[in-house]
Design an enzyme around this catalytic site. Sequence first.
Site, PDB file in Angstrom:
ATOM      1  N   LYS A 158       2.004   8.982  -5.688  1.00  0.00           N
ATOM      2  CA  LYS A 158       2.315  10.685  -5.850  1.00  0.00           C
ATOM      3  C   LYS A 158       3.233  11.301  -6.979  1.00  0.00           C
ATOM      4  O   LYS A 158       3.020  12.223  -7.732  1.00  0.00           O
ATOM      5  CB  LYS A 158       4.023  10.689  -4.938  1.00  0.00           C
ATOM      6  CG  LYS A 158       2.263  10.374  -3.301  1.00  0.00           C
ATOM      7  CD  LYS A 158       1.451  11.650  -2.905  1.00  0.00           C
ATOM      8  CE  LYS A 158       2.275  12.978  -2.341  1.00  0.00           C
ATOM      9  NZ  LYS A 158       0.427  14.077  -1.715  1.00  0.00           N
TER      10      LYS A 158
ATOM     11  N   GLU B 162       1.010  -1.165   0.322  1.00  0.00           N
ATOM     12  CA  GLU B 162       0.122   0.244   0.205  1.00  0.00           C
ATOM     13  C   GLU B 162       0.688   1.278  -0.262  1.00  0.00           C
ATOM     14  O   GLU B 162       0.798   1.779  -0.556  1.00  0.00           O
ATOM     15  CB  GLU B 162      -0.704  -0.322   0.965  1.00  0.00           C
ATOM     16  CG  GLU B 162      -1.578  -1.528   0.904  1.00  0.00           C
ATOM     17  CD  GLU B 162      -2.945  -0.974   2.495  1.00  0.00           C
ATOM     18  OE1 GLU B 162      -2.966  -0.428   3.139  1.00  0.00           O
ATOM     19  OE2 GLU B 162      -4.221  -1.720   1.969  1.00  0.00           O
TER      20      GLU B 162
ATOM     21  N   TYR C 193       2.120   1.509  -3.111  1.00  0.00           N
ATOM     22  CA  TYR C 193       1.350   1.767  -4.845  1.00  0.00           C
ATOM     23  C   TYR C 193       1.561   3.544  -3.652  1.00  0.00           C
ATOM     24  O   TYR C 193       1.381   4.395  -5.277  1.00  0.00           O
ATOM     25  CB  TYR C 193       0.751   1.175  -3.889  1.00  0.00           C
ATOM     26  CG  TYR C 193      -1.324   2.193  -4.769  1.00  0.00           C
ATOM     27  CD1 TYR C 193      -0.587   1.538  -6.597  1.00  0.00           C
ATOM     28  CD2 TYR C 193      -1.859   3.429  -4.417  1.00  0.00           C
ATOM     29  CE1 TYR C 193      -2.064   1.604  -7.149  1.00  0.00           C
ATOM     30  CE2 TYR C 193      -2.944   2.878  -5.278  1.00  0.00           C
ATOM     31  CZ  TYR C 193      -2.874   3.062  -6.730  1.00  0.00           C
ATOM     32  OH  TYR C 193      -4.281   3.355  -7.683  1.00  0.00           O
ATOM     33  N   TYR C 194       1.489   3.921  -2.637  1.00  0.00           N
ATOM     34  CA  TYR C 194       1.515   5.940  -2.479  1.00  0.00           C
ATOM     35  C   TYR C 194       2.087   6.195  -3.213  1.00  0.00           C
ATOM     36  O   TYR C 194       1.770   7.576  -3.734  1.00  0.00           O
ATOM     37  CB  TYR C 194       0.878   5.347  -1.175  1.00  0.00           C
ATOM     38  CG  TYR C 194       1.157   6.877  -0.255  1.00  0.00           C
ATOM     39  CD1 TYR C 194       0.126   8.139  -0.561  1.00  0.00           C
ATOM     40  CD2 TYR C 194       2.351   7.310  -0.222  1.00  0.00           C
ATOM     41  CE1 TYR C 194       0.069   9.193   0.307  1.00  0.00           C
ATOM     42  CE2 TYR C 194       3.436   8.783   0.781  1.00  0.00           C
ATOM     43  CZ  TYR C 194       1.816   9.217   0.531  1.00  0.00           C
ATOM     44  OH  TYR C 194       2.257  10.940   0.887  1.00  0.00           O
ATOM     45  N   PHE C 195       3.558   5.874  -3.046  1.00  0.00           N
ATOM     46  CA  PHE C 195       4.634   6.234  -4.110  1.00  0.00           C
ATOM     47  C   PHE C 195       4.068   6.666  -4.635  1.00  0.00           C
ATOM     48  O   PHE C 195       4.901   7.673  -5.551  1.00  0.00           O
ATOM     49  CB  PHE C 195       6.039   5.903  -2.823  1.00  0.00           C
ATOM     50  CG  PHE C 195       6.607   6.462  -2.007  1.00  0.00           C
ATOM     51  CD1 PHE C 195       6.985   7.180  -2.237  1.00  0.00           C
ATOM     52  CD2 PHE C 195       6.776   5.897  -1.004  1.00  0.00           C
ATOM     53  CE1 PHE C 195       7.952   8.188  -0.421  1.00  0.00           C
ATOM     54  CE2 PHE C 195       6.896   6.455   0.369  1.00  0.00           C
ATOM     55  CZ  PHE C 195       7.453   7.484  -0.060  1.00  0.00           C
TER      56      PHE C 195
END
Length: 218
Positions: free
Chosen positions: A133, A125, A128-130
Amino acid sequence: MDVFIMGITGKIGGLLAQELLSRGDGVQGLVRRDEQRADLAARGVKATVGDLADLSVEALAAAFGDVDAIVFAAGSNGGSMETTKAIDGDGVTKTIEASRRAGVDRLALVSVLPESWRERDLGDEVEYYFAVKKQADIALSRSDLDWLILRPSLLVDDPGTGTVSLGPAEFHGQVARADVAGALAELLHEPLIGRQILELNAGPTPIRDAVKANVRRR
């Protein structure tokens, strides 16, 4: 200056609102609940109630009105992939289009240093966030807006020092959220900074001087 803050109830957004108000700027923002709007109104902040994930581009553009600048400081903080996509990904692209429709050229995005936490096993997760962004950074950098992307290092709640290290490339360390807000306010008030990606870390340079050092004559 009249500034609309996406994520005004978050830590950086709230600190930025205080910083701008102390300068005499007008501040607006998007909140999810009526009680949040009432709380902000007591502090002199105009708020529109709505959920970024559900708002149409047209409704968001109407909320922006004729402000001078928009700051996107909302974020999922590496939560579920669905929330990350809705806020950090689709939320940014929706804000870009709504800015165009509202005729607001200046849009600043609070992103993240790509190196942050890379020494850790982050899990799917957060990875995936990086990735999301990064995609948002690319989308804004390819827009025709007067954009600014600010990538702070690891955020901490320590008191601000008023000094930072700011430039196109910085080491990953940590930086107080209060200093991120201070840098954002100063950057918004510097018309000769635009269409730039700047990274931010703790450092010895007074914020105003650090911003001036990154001015590019346009």
